[in-house]
Design a protein around this motif. Structure first.
Motif, mmCIF file in Angstrom:
data_model
loop_
_atom_site.group_PDB
_atom_site.id
_atom_site.type_symbol
_atom_site.label_atom_id
_atom_site.label_comp_id
_atom_site.label_asym_id
_atom_site.label_seq_id
_atom_site.Cartn_x
_atom_site.Cartn_y
_atom_site.Cartn_z
ATOM 1 N N ALA A 143 67.779 15.491 -53.946
ATOM 2 C CA ALA A 143 68.390 14.525 -53.014
ATOM 3 C C ALA A 143 67.759 13.148 -53.240
ATOM 4 O O ALA A 143 66.569 13.044 -53.568
ATOM 5 C CB ALA A 143 68.149 14.969 -51.574
ATOM 6 N N VAL A 144 68.579 12.119 -53.050
ATOM 7 C CA VAL A 144 68.086 10.747 -53.209
ATOM 8 C C VAL A 144 67.960 10.118 -51.818
ATOM 9 O O VAL A 144 68.895 10.197 -51.015
ATOM 10 C CB VAL A 144 69.064 9.915 -54.075
ATOM 11 C CG1 VAL A 144 68.657 8.443 -54.093
ATOM 12 C CG2 VAL A 144 69.115 10.463 -55.492
ATOM 13 N N ILE A 145 66.784 9.541 -51.555
ATOM 14 C CA ILE A 145 66.590 8.830 -50.280
ATOM 15 C C ILE A 145 66.352 7.357 -50.594
ATOM 16 O O ILE A 145 65.424 7.018 -51.336
ATOM 17 C CB ILE A 145 65.365 9.361 -49.511
ATOM 18 C CG1 ILE A 145 65.513 10.856 -49.224
ATOM 19 C CG2 ILE A 145 65.170 8.588 -48.200
ATOM 20 C CD1 ILE A 145 64.301 11.455 -48.525
ATOM 21 N N VAL A 146 67.182 6.500 -50.041
ATOM 22 C CA VAL A 146 66.966 5.054 -50.189
ATOM 23 C C VAL A 146 66.579 4.521 -48.814
ATOM 24 O O VAL A 146 67.195 4.887 -47.808
ATOM 25 C CB VAL A 146 68.258 4.346 -50.682
ATOM 26 C CG1 VAL A 146 68.025 2.840 -50.805
ATOM 27 C CG2 VAL A 146 68.722 4.921 -52.016
ATOM 28 N N ALA A 147 65.547 3.693 -48.760
ATOM 29 C CA ALA A 147 65.137 3.093 -47.481
ATOM 30 C C ALA A 147 65.084 1.577 -47.614
ATOM 31 O O ALA A 147 64.606 1.049 -48.625
ATOM 32 C CB ALA A 147 63.780 3.634 -47.041
ATOM 33 N N ASP A 148 65.578 0.901 -46.572
ATOM 34 C CA ASP A 148 65.614 -0.568 -46.589
ATOM 35 C C ASP A 148 64.405 -1.141 -45.837
ATOM 36 O O ASP A 148 63.717 -0.420 -45.097
ATOM 37 C CB ASP A 148 66.923 -1.045 -45.944
ATOM 38 C CG ASP A 148 67.203 -2.520 -46.234
ATOM 39 O OD1 ASP A 148 66.833 -2.996 -47.330
ATOM 40 O OD2 ASP A 148 67.797 -3.202 -45.383
ATOM 41 N N ASN A 149 64.167 -2.425 -46.037
ATOM 42 C CA ASN A 149 63.129 -3.183 -45.304
ATOM 43 C C ASN A 149 61.705 -2.723 -45.586
ATOM 44 O O ASN A 149 60.830 -2.841 -44.715
ATOM 45 C CB ASN A 149 63.369 -3.133 -43.779
ATOM 46 C CG ASN A 149 64.723 -3.674 -43.395
ATOM 47 O OD1 ASN A 149 65.559 -2.932 -42.887
ATOM 48 N ND2 ASN A 149 64.973 -4.939 -43.661
ATOM 49 N N ILE A 150 61.480 -2.209 -46.773
ATOM 50 C CA ILE A 150 60.149 -1.705 -47.111
ATOM 51 C C ILE A 150 59.127 -2.841 -47.145
ATOM 52 O O ILE A 150 57.953 -2.654 -46.815
ATOM 53 C CB ILE A 150 60.204 -0.976 -48.474
ATOM 54 C CG1 ILE A 150 61.049 0.282 -48.348
ATOM 55 C CG2 ILE A 150 58.816 -0.639 -49.000
ATOM 56 C CD1 ILE A 150 60.529 1.318 -47.388
ATOM 57 N N PHE A 151 59.544 -4.035 -47.552
ATOM 58 C CA PHE A 151 58.581 -5.147 -47.635
ATOM 59 C C PHE A 151 58.445 -5.882 -46.300
ATOM 60 O O PHE A 151 57.504 -6.635 -46.105
ATOM 61 C CB PHE A 151 58.987 -6.141 -48.727
ATOM 62 C CG PHE A 151 58.952 -5.583 -50.127
ATOM 63 C CD1 PHE A 151 58.394 -4.336 -50.386
ATOM 64 C CD2 PHE A 151 59.480 -6.293 -51.203
ATOM 65 C CE1 PHE A 151 58.360 -3.808 -51.679
ATOM 66 C CE2 PHE A 151 59.448 -5.777 -52.493
ATOM 67 C CZ PHE A 151 58.899 -4.537 -52.727
ATOM 68 N N TYR A 152 59.408 -5.675 -45.417
ATOM 69 C CA TYR A 152 59.370 -6.257 -44.076
ATOM 70 C C TYR A 152 58.987 -7.733 -44.126
ATOM 71 O O TYR A 152 57.930 -8.129 -43.637
ATOM 72 C CB TYR A 152 58.374 -5.447 -43.210
ATOM 73 C CG TYR A 152 58.389 -5.733 -41.735
ATOM 74 C CD1 TYR A 152 59.475 -6.308 -41.102
ATOM 75 C CD2 TYR A 152 57.284 -5.403 -40.947
ATOM 76 C CE1 TYR A 152 59.474 -6.556 -39.756
ATOM 77 C CE2 TYR A 152 57.263 -5.647 -39.584
ATOM 78 C CZ TYR A 152 58.366 -6.228 -38.996
ATOM 79 O OH TYR A 152 58.351 -6.485 -37.648
ATOM 80 N N ASP A 153 59.840 -8.506 -44.761
ATOM 81 C CA ASP A 153 59.597 -9.961 -44.869
ATOM 82 C C ASP A 153 58.267 -10.272 -45.530
ATOM 83 O O ASP A 153 57.580 -11.227 -45.118
ATOM 84 C CB ASP A 153 59.564 -10.580 -43.463
ATOM 85 C CG ASP A 153 60.856 -11.254 -43.129
ATOM 86 O OD1 ASP A 153 61.571 -11.619 -44.071
ATOM 87 O OD2 ASP A 153 61.126 -11.406 -41.922
#
Ligand SMILES: C[S@@+](CC[C@H](N)C(=O)[O-])C[C@H]1O[C@@H](n2cnc3c(N)ncnc32)[C@H](O)[C@@H]1O
Length: 203
Positions: A143-153
């Protein structure tokens, strides 16, 4: 050539949509992250797809666009946003099987009957590690998991943390540690949008 023309029309259409979400104070993924999502979906061709935090459906659009025979599940805490996502997706992709659930993903996911091939995480940053925990029983191999906002600005790289950001950063750091466990995941971080992670579930 027709396809290329469609891309330009779609870009304009999506731009308008992201503007509406911004007006409604829903932070959405960047256009580039959207294009990456649709590319990953095109290559992976997943059957069971989950989005945590689908907002008004901007990110869902990119995720659903290249799905073939698939079941999409979208979850959001905010029922008003979720209703908009539902209407937008059913008018954009009338043939797709899409289930939308309003409520807390941490409570909804354990009750779902599917195991997923693709998951997009864009909920509350402080909860990212908890999403991984509830997903542990709900992922198919590879399964592929993509997560956003890892750098958090870029705050993930900062030494000084404002009180206001502490919980989110704590969650993100714990999440990064979990997906960096090489026994369970193969993970890459990509510097687009607000930083994303892409993980392949090895088990
Ligand atoms: C950044 S917005 C999502 C934007 C959307 N992914 C897009 O790009 O169009 C985050 C969303 O996560 C939802 N959310 C936060 N915590 C959640 C949870 N525990 N379960 C479900 N949704 C959650 C919020 O209601 C919000 O709409």
């Amino acid at each position: 050539m027709k396809d290329l023309k469609n891309i330009l029309d779609e870009k304009e259409y999506l731009h308008d949509l992201s503007k509406i979400s911004a007006e409604n104070k829903v932070p959405v993924i960047s256009y580039e992250v959207g294009r990456l999502l649709e590319t990953v979906i095109f290559i992976k061709n997943p059957e069971y797809v989950l989005e945590i935090g689908c907002g008004e459906g901007y990110s869902s659009y990119f995720i659903i666009k290249n799905l073939k025979k698939a079941i999409f599940t979208g979850i959001d805490l905010n029922c008003r946003r979720l209703q908009k996502a539902k209407e937008f997706i059913s008018s954009s992709f009338p043939d797709i099987t899409a289930n939308f659930y309003c409520g807390n993903a941490l409570k909804i996911i354990p009750a779902l009957n599917f195991k997923f091939d693709f998951v997009f995480i864009d909920g509350a940053k402080f909860e990212y590690p908890d999403y991984i925990e509830v997903l542990s029983e709900k992922l198919n191999k590879n399964a592929v998991i993509v997560a956003d906002n890892i750098f958090y600005d870029e705050k993930i790289f900062a030494r000084y943390v404002k009180d206001h950001d502490k919980n989110s950063l704590k969650g993100l750091k714990k999440f990064i540690k979990l997906i960096s466990n090489e026994k369970i995941f193969d993970t890459k971080f990509i510097d687009i949008g607000d930083g994303i992670s892409i993980s392949i579930y090895k088990q």
